[in-house]
Design an enzyme around this catalytic site. Structure first.
Site, PDB file in Angstrom:
ATOM      1  CG  ASP A 108      -1.723   1.288   1.330  1.00  0.00           C
ATOM      2  OD1 ASP A 108      -2.720   1.388   0.607  1.00  0.00           O
ATOM      3  OD2 ASP A 108      -1.345   2.186   2.115  1.00  0.00           O
TER       4      ASP A 108
ATOM      5  CG  ASP B  46      -3.781   3.583  -2.981  1.00  0.00           C
ATOM      6  OD1 ASP B  46      -4.556   2.681  -3.319  1.00  0.00           O
ATOM      7  OD2 ASP B  46      -4.017   4.361  -2.037  1.00  0.00           O
ATOM      8  CD  GLU B  47      -4.570  -2.095  -0.551  1.00  0.00           C
ATOM      9  OE1 GLU B  47      -4.647  -1.046   0.098  1.00  0.00           O
ATOM     10  OE2 GLU B  47      -5.347  -3.045  -0.414  1.00  0.00           O
TER      11      GLU B  47
END
Length: 418
Positions: free
Chosen positions: A15, A114-115
């Site tokens: 993350d 974002d992960e």
């Protein structure tokens, strides 16, 4: 639970810390970990939502994702910028390319901008232990992009995600094994901190006397299945840290749904305007289902009321006999729920979802809807036109009314300014 029979893979869940805010800070030549920076949807609107806040802004001023622009204090040390979605997405793709150095493309599952999940089985001779690999990835991303990240490690996707959310985000890198479930997962409370449990399910579980994840793990499985159906089965096994999802498959397989949620640009009081937005959103939800060649039987519909009237709202679902991905059939169900539960409040948020899905491979003919095959086919034809000529090449007339939002949203990227 016999963990000897469960898969023991090496899954990393990565993350990017306050991704949008960190990207914007680096672009301005600032340290993302020490600056006070907020990314908002539109700096010209005081009600605009904060999309990301830097770690120091969160710690020193209490501003978080979802706060409003007017809630940010007037302070010379605080920098407020508009979303730069094109730049954020470009940087996200560059980070994904970096991950290709360590594992093959088929071992990377990009979960969101974002992960990401990585399956790192068999890479020990190249990169060392899972923790050594995670630290190496963190160093490379920081050195090359100036961006911080956290990585959780687990024997499956669920455990790596839980490890990330509950421990790695505080430490940088953490690893959970099945042996850690009892000491690290079961004491967790409130239940909404558990990934996959929302506030509504939490309230229901609380009423059943379940307040910690450990309570959930020791609740009779048959009673959970009786109460929640398939979801009850998943709740039980997830409380034991068990997840059989393969990398690349959607986590929580079986709970697939297609939904759309929208915070309106202003308060809506006119019922016709509310209906116009609902129709636009039904079109989008149906389109998402058609894109995956799926149809669903359960339509969920929710309204959130203006904070000026105290907030609140409702969220209800209704199941129909035959699976559908036809816009107007979704719309009729939403209108039915609207007529039943809406009392004329000022609306600021609308959410619609289609679940209980199956493959859209055939049509069940009924005497009361002989034109159903034609309606289904028209949906796919409209999608083909939009695919070829752009999303706003074919809009419903309501999108050109005062209440419509689809035309405005078609100019956005990821729901925000490009």
């Amino acid at each position: 639970m016999n963990y000897d029979e469960m898969p023991k893979r090496t899954i990393l869940c990565m993350d990017m810390k306050s991704f949008y805010a960190s990207c914007a800070a680096v672009r301005l030549g600032l340290n993302p970990l020490t600056c006070h920076l907020a990314v908002v949807g539109d700096t010209e609107r005081q009600g605009s939502v904060v999309l990301a806040a830097s770690p120091r802004l969160k710690a020193d001023f209490g501003i978080r994702t979802g706060s409003r622009l007017f809630e940010i204090p007037k302070n010379k040390d605080i920098i407020i910028v508009n979303a730069q979605m094109a730049f954020f997405l470009e940087r996200s793709m560059e980070i994904t390319k970096l991950l290709h150095r360590y594992v093959p493309p088929e071992s990377i599952h990009t979960y969101s901008v974002d992960e990401s999940f990585l399956q790192a089985d068999g890479t020990e001779k190249l990169w060392g232990t899972a923790q050594e690999l995670a630290e190496r990835i963190r160093r490379d991303i920081w050195r090359e992009f100036g961006l911080p990240c956290a990585i959780g490690i687990g024997p499956n996707m669920l455990m790596s995600k839980l490890c990330l959310d509950l421990e790695a985000k505080k430490k940088g890198v953490a690893e959970w094994r099945y042996e850690d479930v009892e000491t690290k997962l079961w004491p967790l409370a409130p239940l909404s901190q558990m990934w996959g449990i929302g506030s509504r399910v939490e309230r229901t579980l609380n009423r059943m006397g379940i307040v910690k994840v450990g309570d959930l793990a020791h609740y009779p499985l048959e009673l959970l299945e009786k109460k929640f159906g398939v979801m009850g089965n998943q709740l039980y096994y997830h409380a034991w840290g068990v997840d059989l999802s393969e990398i690349g498959a959607p986590i929580l397989q079986g709970q697939i749904s297609y939904g759309k949620s929208q915070i309106l640009l202003r308060d809506y009081t006119d019922l016709n305007e509310i209906k116009h937005v609902i129709l636009e959103m039904c079109e989008e939800v149906a389109r998402r289902a058609r894109r995956a060649r799926k149809a669903g039987r359960t339509i969920s519909f929710g309204l959130g009321y203006s904070k000026d009237e105290g907030g609140g709202g409702f969220h209800r679902s209704k199941s129909i006999d035959q699976p559908t991905n036809i816009t107007m059939e979704l719309y009729e169900v939403c209108l039915d729920l609207l007529r039943t539960f809406y009392q004329g409040e000022t609306v600021r948020k609308i959410s619609i979802a289609l679940s209980n899905v199956s493959e859209d491979t055939e049509t069940q003919l009924t005497l009361f809807s002989l034109d159903h095959p034609q309606k289904r086919k028209i949906g796919y034809v409209m999608d083909d036109i939009r695919q070829k000529h752009g999303s706003n090449s074919l809009l419903r007339a309501v999108s050109y009314t005062k209440g419509g939002t689809a035309l405005y949203r078609s100019r956005l990227l990821g729901g925000h300014k490009a």
